[in-house]
Design a protein around this motif. Sequence first.
Motif, short mmCIF file in Angstrom:
data_model
loop_
_atom_site.label_atom_id
_atom_site.label_comp_id
_atom_site.label_asym_id
_atom_site.label_seq_id
_atom_site.Cartn_x
_atom_site.Cartn_y
_atom_site.Cartn_z
N ILE A 169 -24.49 9.22 -2.83
CA ILE A 169 -25.15 9.51 -4.10
C ILE A 169 -26.30 8.53 -4.29
CG2 ILE A 169 -24.84 9.58 -6.60
CD1 ILE A 169 -21.88 10.27 -6.04
N LEU A 184 -23.64 13.20 -9.65
CA LEU A 184 -22.49 12.30 -9.75
C LEU A 184 -21.20 13.06 -9.47
CD1 LEU A 184 -23.64 10.37 -12.94
CD2 LEU A 184 -23.58 9.47 -10.60
N HIS A 185 -21.02 13.41 -8.21
CA HIS A 185 -19.88 14.23 -7.83
C HIS A 185 -19.29 13.73 -6.50
CE1 HIS A 185 -17.61 18.12 -7.81
NE2 HIS A 185 -17.56 17.84 -6.51
N PRO A 186 -18.13 13.07 -6.53
CA PRO A 186 -17.49 12.67 -5.28
C PRO A 186 -17.02 13.90 -4.50
CG PRO A 186 -16.54 11.50 -7.16
CD PRO A 186 -17.36 12.63 -7.70
N THR A 192 -16.59 7.09 -1.66
CA THR A 192 -17.89 7.58 -2.11
C THR A 192 -18.90 6.46 -1.89
OG1 THR A 192 -17.00 9.12 -3.76
CG2 THR A 192 -19.25 8.35 -4.10
N VAL A 194 -22.77 4.95 -2.88
CA VAL A 194 -23.90 4.97 -3.81
C VAL A 194 -24.99 4.08 -3.24
CG1 VAL A 194 -24.70 4.36 -6.13
CG2 VAL A 194 -22.43 5.37 -5.83
N HIS A 232 -21.55 5.04 -14.64
CA HIS A 232 -21.51 6.06 -13.58
C HIS A 232 -20.48 5.71 -12.51
CE1 HIS A 232 -24.80 7.99 -15.43
NE2 HIS A 232 -25.80 7.41 -14.79
N LEU A 236 -17.12 7.63 -11.25
CA LEU A 236 -16.95 8.02 -9.85
C LEU A 236 -15.64 7.48 -9.28
CD1 LEU A 236 -20.58 7.42 -8.51
CD2 LEU A 236 -19.45 9.64 -8.79
N ASN A 237 -15.28 6.28 -9.71
CA ASN A 237 -14.06 5.65 -9.22
C ASN A 237 -12.81 6.40 -9.66
OD1 ASN A 237 -13.02 2.12 -9.10
ND2 ASN A 237 -12.85 3.74 -7.60
N SER A 240 -12.60 9.00 -6.76
CA SER A 240 -12.65 8.51 -5.39
C SER A 240 -12.08 7.09 -5.37
CB SER A 240 -14.11 8.50 -4.89
OG SER A 240 -14.18 8.43 -3.49
N ILE A 243 -15.42 2.95 -4.06
CA ILE A 243 -16.85 3.19 -4.22
C ILE A 243 -17.61 2.07 -3.51
CG2 ILE A 243 -18.73 3.62 -5.84
CD1 ILE A 243 -16.43 5.62 -6.08
#
Length: 282
Positions: A169, A184-186, A192, A194, A232, A236-237, A240, A243
């Motif tokens: 991402i 913002l999509h695992p 994931t 970033v 964000h 995400l965490n 997933s 991160i």
Amino acid sequence: MIYIGVTGWGEHESLYAAGTSPRDKLKEYAGHFPIVEVDASFYAIQPKRNVEKWVSDTPESFQFIVKAYQGMTGHQRGEIPFTSKKEMFDAFTLSLEPYQKANKLAMVLFQFPPWYDCKRENVDYLRWCKQQMGDIPVALEFRHQSWFSPQLKDQTLLFMEQEGWIHSICDEPQAGSGSIPLVLHPTNQQKTLVRFHGRNVHGWTKPNEGNWRDVRYLYKYNKKELEEWVDHVQKLNNGSEIIYVLFNNNSGGDAASNAKQFIDMFGIEYRGLAPRQMDFFS
């Protein structure tokens, strides 16, 4: 878990004691961050002796994110010294063995160029790449906007989930077809990625000539921008387990300081980092 670091380890002078040899910079880097992106692998498939040194120079818990060789992602800046794609992939996966044996390979990053658009032959090639990499964790980063166009976004994400790609991402300038929006999509429950490329719109669209990289990644994130990303990353965490965050805004020497600022915002204190070397006047 959130791991934060930067891309490469040779350009971040604020991290090193005066007079540090280039050969020793990774050792010192590993006293500050728990992860790093290996960029050298993009320009040439690295001999095992290099990888073995990097592995031995870092603590037991240190992790590497290895960028896929340029010929594997269609960049081809210069001659590609392989007779077939299969031979190239075999050589690359062989070079990963020292990371794997030390349990230090977080993933391999496949970053495709701005002209790599969403069409059948490219989707087929992505599927073939994933097959060649076997069980090695692989992340996918696009640079062409078509993959996340309104009509294709959901299909792209579903494809990544089904094929087992880790979503890379990006925070990057919104500069037309050669950049991607923030998605913002695992796509992987374990990992994931970033990557912060900065928001220098002018530099992003500058023709690829001269020292264009020095302009493209010239950007310093301010506190408000990073605070937005704290939210964000926390979200995400939830989708997933781990991160990995990499700052790639290296041109002005801002990546390391932004990464440390981001670590402080989360209140993280990493254990198992390498001992830091002290400058003579420290």
